[in-house]
Design a protein around this motif. Sequence first.
Motif, PDB file in Angstrom:
ATOM      1  N   ASP A  60       3.582   1.678  14.276  1.00 57.21           N
ATOM      2  CA  ASP A  60       3.355   0.282  14.651  1.00 57.21           C
ATOM      3  C   ASP A  60       3.411  -0.655  13.449  1.00 57.21           C
ATOM      4  O   ASP A  60       3.705  -1.844  13.582  1.00 57.21           O
ATOM      5  CB  ASP A  60       1.981   0.128  15.322  1.00 57.21           C
ATOM      6  CG  ASP A  60       1.969   0.728  16.722  1.00 57.21           C
ATOM      7  OD1 ASP A  60       3.054   0.964  17.274  1.00 57.21           O
ATOM      8  OD2 ASP A  60       0.867   0.961  17.243  1.00 57.21           O
ATOM      9  N   ASP A  61       3.116  -0.129  12.257  1.00 56.09           N
ATOM     10  CA  ASP A  61       2.963  -0.993  11.083  1.00 56.09           C
ATOM     11  C   ASP A  61       3.908  -0.692   9.928  1.00 56.09           C
ATOM     12  O   ASP A  61       4.081  -1.534   9.050  1.00 56.09           O
ATOM     13  CB  ASP A  61       1.523  -0.887  10.553  1.00 56.09           C
ATOM     14  CG  ASP A  61       0.494  -1.232  11.604  1.00 56.09           C
ATOM     15  OD1 ASP A  61       0.618  -2.300  12.207  1.00 56.09           O
ATOM     16  OD2 ASP A  61      -0.426  -0.427  11.827  1.00 56.09           O
ATOM     17  N   LEU A  62       4.486   0.496   9.915  1.00 52.57           N
ATOM     18  CA  LEU A  62       5.233   0.940   8.739  1.00 52.57           C
ATOM     19  C   LEU A  62       6.558   1.556   9.159  1.00 52.57           C
ATOM     20  O   LEU A  62       6.613   2.313  10.135  1.00 52.57           O
ATOM     21  CB  LEU A  62       4.398   1.965   7.961  1.00 52.57           C
ATOM     22  CG  LEU A  62       4.987   2.556   6.681  1.00 52.57           C
ATOM     23  CD1 LEU A  62       5.118   1.483   5.596  1.00 52.57           C
ATOM     24  CD2 LEU A  62       4.081   3.690   6.170  1.00 52.57           C
ATOM     25  N   ALA A  63       7.618   1.232   8.426  1.00 47.36           N
ATOM     26  CA  ALA A  63       8.928   1.817   8.682  1.00 47.36           C
ATOM     27  C   ALA A  63       9.404   2.570   7.449  1.00 47.36           C
ATOM     28  O   ALA A  63       9.112   2.177   6.314  1.00 47.36           O
ATOM     29  CB  ALA A  63       9.940   0.742   9.049  1.00 47.36           C
ATOM     30  N   ASP A  65      -3.174  -1.723   1.997  1.00 42.67           N
ATOM     31  CA  ASP A  65      -3.805  -0.708   2.834  1.00 42.67           C
ATOM     32  C   ASP A  65      -2.966   0.555   2.935  1.00 42.67           C
ATOM     33  O   ASP A  65      -3.496   1.647   3.161  1.00 42.67           O
ATOM     34  CB  ASP A  65      -4.048  -1.263   4.242  1.00 42.67           C
ATOM     35  CG  ASP A  65      -5.042  -2.422   4.254  1.00 42.67           C
ATOM     36  OD1 ASP A  65      -5.894  -2.468   3.348  1.00 42.67           O
ATOM     37  OD2 ASP A  65      -4.951  -3.270   5.153  1.00 42.67           O
ATOM     38  N   TYR A  66      -1.656   0.407   2.785  1.00 43.02           N
ATOM     39  CA  TYR A  66      -0.755   1.547   2.977  1.00 43.02           C
ATOM     40  C   TYR A  66      -0.185   2.082   1.666  1.00 43.02           C
ATOM     41  O   TYR A  66       0.589   3.055   1.674  1.00 43.02           O
ATOM     42  CB  TYR A  66       0.404   1.136   3.887  1.00 43.02           C
ATOM     43  CG  TYR A  66       0.004   1.001   5.338  1.00 43.02           C
ATOM     44  CD1 TYR A  66      -0.005   2.108   6.191  1.00 43.02           C
ATOM     45  CD2 TYR A  66      -0.390  -0.229   5.857  1.00 43.02           C
ATOM     46  CE1 TYR A  66      -0.386   1.985   7.513  1.00 43.02           C
ATOM     47  CE2 TYR A  66      -0.779  -0.368   7.178  1.00 43.02           C
ATOM     48  CZ  TYR A  66      -0.771   0.751   8.006  1.00 43.02           C
ATOM     49  OH  TYR A  66      -1.152   0.624   9.320  1.00 43.02           O
ATOM     50  N   TYR A  67      -0.548   1.478   0.556  1.00 44.84           N
ATOM     51  CA  TYR A  67       0.084   1.810  -0.723  1.00 44.84           C
ATOM     52  C   TYR A  67      -0.023   3.301  -1.046  1.00 44.84           C
ATOM     53  O   TYR A  67       0.975   3.960  -1.346  1.00 44.84           O
ATOM     54  CB  TYR A  67      -0.544   0.970  -1.848  1.00 44.84           C
ATOM     55  CG  TYR A  67       0.243   0.994  -3.130  1.00 44.84           C
ATOM     56  CD1 TYR A  67       1.334   0.148  -3.323  1.00 44.84           C
ATOM     57  CD2 TYR A  67      -0.107   1.853  -4.161  1.00 44.84           C
ATOM     58  CE1 TYR A  67       2.048   0.164  -4.503  1.00 44.84           C
ATOM     59  CE2 TYR A  67       0.607   1.873  -5.343  1.00 44.84           C
ATOM     60  CZ  TYR A  67       1.685   1.029  -5.508  1.00 44.84           C
ATOM     61  OH  TYR A  67       2.400   1.060  -6.677  1.00 44.84           O
ATOM     62  N   GLN A  68      -1.217   3.859  -0.996  1.00 49.10           N
ATOM     63  CA  GLN A  68      -1.392   5.267  -1.340  1.00 49.10           C
ATOM     64  C   GLN A  68      -0.725   6.175  -0.320  1.00 49.10           C
ATOM     65  O   GLN A  68      -0.141   7.212  -0.669  1.00 49.10           O
ATOM     66  CB  GLN A  68      -2.879   5.614  -1.461  1.00 49.10           C
ATOM     67  CG  GLN A  68      -3.127   7.014  -2.045  1.00 49.10           C
ATOM     68  CD  GLN A  68      -2.459   7.196  -3.398  1.00 49.10           C
ATOM     69  OE1 GLN A  68      -2.695   6.423  -4.328  1.00 49.10           O
ATOM     70  NE2 GLN A  68      -1.604   8.205  -3.518  1.00 49.10           N
ATOM     71  N   ASP A  69      -0.793   5.795   0.951  1.00 49.38           N
ATOM     72  CA  ASP A  69      -0.128   6.589   1.983  1.00 49.38           C
ATOM     73  C   ASP A  69       1.371   6.667   1.726  1.00 49.38           C
ATOM     74  O   ASP A  69       1.990   7.731   1.890  1.00 49.38           O
ATOM     75  CB  ASP A  69      -0.366   5.977   3.367  1.00 49.38           C
ATOM     76  CG  ASP A  69      -1.784   6.186   3.861  1.00 49.38           C
ATOM     77  OD1 ASP A  69      -2.450   7.122   3.373  1.00 49.38           O
ATOM     78  OD2 ASP A  69      -2.239   5.405   4.716  1.00 49.38           O
ATOM     79  N   ILE A  70       1.955   5.544   1.343  1.00 49.41           N
ATOM     80  CA  ILE A  70       3.395   5.504   1.083  1.00 49.41           C
ATOM     81  C   ILE A  70       3.769   6.504  -0.010  1.00 49.41           C
ATOM     82  O   ILE A  70       4.750   7.256   0.112  1.00 49.41           O
ATOM     83  CB  ILE A  70       3.839   4.080   0.710  1.00 49.41           C
ATOM     84  CG1 ILE A  70       3.795   3.186   1.947  1.00 49.41           C
ATOM     85  CG2 ILE A  70       5.234   4.081   0.087  1.00 49.41           C
ATOM     86  CD1 ILE A  70       4.030   1.716   1.668  1.00 49.41           C
TER      87      ILE A  70
END
Length: 287
Positions: free
Chosen positions: A182-185, A271-276
């Motif tokens: 929903d938020d990241l591609a 919020d997604y930096y580490q996940d990326i």
Amino acid sequence: MRNLTVKREKRYVGCLAKVHLYVEDPTSNDIVINQVKCRKLGELKNGEEKTFAIEDHELRVFAIIDKLSKGYCNDFYKIPAGYEDVSLQGRCAFNSFSGNAFMFDGVTDEEALQNRKKNKKKGAIIGVIAIIVGFLIGFGSVYYSDSAPSPQTFSSNGVKITLTDDFIKVPAGDFTICYSSDDLAVVFLEERFDVYEGLEDYTLKEYGERVIEINHDPSTQLNEENGLMYFKYKATNPDSGNEYSYIAFVYETSEAFWLVQFGVLTEDVDDYYQDIFNYAKSIKFTK
């Protein structure tokens, strides 16, 4: 009739992709480009020059890379009426989102310049289309849950990546692979050595720097962290005005370079930096 000579400047960009040349012809059913009926003149390889016979009246000469991308990856030159022979020159300009479009030199016609602006806008839309498509599919088919997402490994085109079960595979368009939540591609682009002559002579760092040099702001820097080589940039969706942040990683296999881009709304990137980076670290090439 008169002669039209078109020279394609030899460049690394799109070096093995052929440029297809068409001329405006209302009687032809070969192809329609920008709502204009055209007939095919021929093809140009990298550094090649060819001469074609064209009519004496005013007409437009179009250049495309392929029929699939002709709607946003095209350029044209308006040739005035006359009997003298005409010579044109141009080159392919790298764009990892909208294709390596061929651009004619010396274009001053306002219609042609406006066409370039429209194509640039379409290219920007293509740049964030994976995220937009992901949102549409996600909201229509993914059920919200209070439970935390679980790791899930996806495999396609000889590439494995561990994301979460929030992701699904979506149509990739001009890219090689695309996954979206929903938020990241996540968008993968493969550039094979057997397609781009001389590409195998680049180091991974040189490839990354070259991508930045010809496609991004000069202030964009190639970085290396925990064995990953990457750069960051931002792009705005011209329709919604939303700004997206991208973290792009480069990889090398025995057969190709890969450009893997993660895109997220700028307001959510922290919020997604580490996940990326965790997702990028999980990428494995199996072929």
